[in-house]
Design an enzyme around this catalytic site. Structure first.
Site: not given
Length: 364
Positions: A353, A355-357
């Site tokens: 999501n 934060h991951c990108i």
């Protein structure tokens, strides 16, 4: 750019908290067919919403392939810096450098080893050579020196710090068989202390149920201020997430941080379980001849997967009644920032999501 073989702690550097000031943010343009359904068009629309929101608050750099440059340039604000740099996928948090600063105007990057979240044991795609070069290339672009730590498998999503000497990690991820199986927990902790510039590591047992990264900490728990965290939570004891969150709560309540403080834990409710549909699965390419998702599979949806920009907090939304509750909680915890909720189901299908990108570039 120099490649360094000392450690940040040796050189007086440390990883600042995400809520500290940024010079900017790094993201990657999505296009991988077995991550992003139906040619990644829906995923790109969601990515672009995140990109536009962050770009209003801080300088954004987006990496893309040569083939997608014109397409990305036409859809992104002029202020976004677009750079052709080949990657295997779009998870900037995990393949970009982890930045450290010295508090005196210096900033350097850390080039961890990356093996697609588990390599031959349980990695998520078979080739990750392009991803494994991103951290060093991006440091070169920024003219920041770079610590060589490729002998240690680690992703940015597996780490959170408070900027005052404390790190948060999960046992499920950092002790997984596909990361650093030859190292003991104590050796892993010493490495984290040396490279993040921390003196205390708080180990949470588990993360979010069915999180295919082996349960990254950034999906379950995050610092919102020194001594304060949010924890993904459900009151439903029949949900498999309940036992995982309960174990993490017990660990947090028993812990003290590097300053000797007991942590204040704010429970951030989870949305109702999010599952992928047959139609969405049909839009995903095969990976080595096998489907990457199955209809009805539960996705690792969590509001904790937010990004803290200079003037905003960008959080995921799931078309769930709990979206507004989570937004209100986060707004109360970040009173000087505007909390923006963006529908991210089409990002979540890829496995992560907001934060991951994203990957923050701290102000030096």
């Amino acid at each position: 750019m120099r490649i360094l073989h000392t450690s940040p702690a040796q050189d007086g550097f440390f990883m600042p908290a995400e809520f500290a000031p940024h010079d900017g943010c790094l993201m990657i343009w999505p296009e991988r067919g077995d991550s992003w359904q139906y040619g990644a068009y829906a995923a790109r629309r969601a990515f672009i919403q995140v990109m536009r929101t962050i770009a209003e608050s801080e300088k954004l750099t987006v990496l893309c392939s040569e083939g997608q440059y014109d397409n990305a340039r036409a859809q992104l604000p002029d202020a976004v810096r677009l750079v052709v740099m080949e990657t295997d996928d779009a998870w900037a948090r995990d393949v970009g450098p982890t930045f450290v600063i010295d508090g005196r105007g210096g900033r350097r990057g850390i080039d961890w080893g990356f093996n697609a979240w588990g390599g031959a044991v349980d990695g998520l795609y078979p080739s990750w050579e392009k991803d494994n070069r991103v951290a060093r290339k991006f440091c070169d672009l920024l003219e920041n020196d770079c610590y060589d730590k490729r002998d240690f498998i680690c992703e940015g999503g597996s780490l959170h710090v408070d900027g005052e000497g404390t790190a948060l990690v999960t046992e499920a991820c950092l002790l997984s068989a596909g990361r650093n199986p030859s190292l003991s927990r104590e050796e892993i902790e010493r490495t984290l202390c040396a490279y993040l510039g921390v003196s205390r590591v708080i180990w949470l047992p588990r993360g979010i149920y069915h999180d295919e990264t082996n349960e990254h900490v950034d999906n379950v728990c995050a610092f919102t201020a020194p001594g304060e965290v949010v924890l993904a939570w459900t009151d439903d004891e029949s949900d498999p997430q309940y036992a995982l969150s309960r174990a993490s709560l017990d660990a947090l309540e028993a812990a003290v941080d590097a300053k000797g403080r007991r942590l204040r834990v704010h429970k951030l409710p989870l949305p109702a379980p999010v599952t992928i549909t047959a139609e969405e699965c049909e839009g995903l390419d095969l990976c080595e001849g096998e489907p990457t998702r199955t209809p009805g599979e539960r996705l690792a949806a969590s509001y904790v997967n937010f990004y803290i920009a200079n003037r905003t907090v960008v959080m995921p939304a799931f078309d769930d009644p709990m979206d507004e509750t989570a937004k209100e909680i986060l707004q109360g915890l970040f009173p000087t920032r505007r909390v923006v909720a963006i529908p991210t189901r089409d990002i979540l299908i890829g496995g992560g999501n907001i934060h991951c990108i994203t990957q923050q570039i701290p102000r030096a």
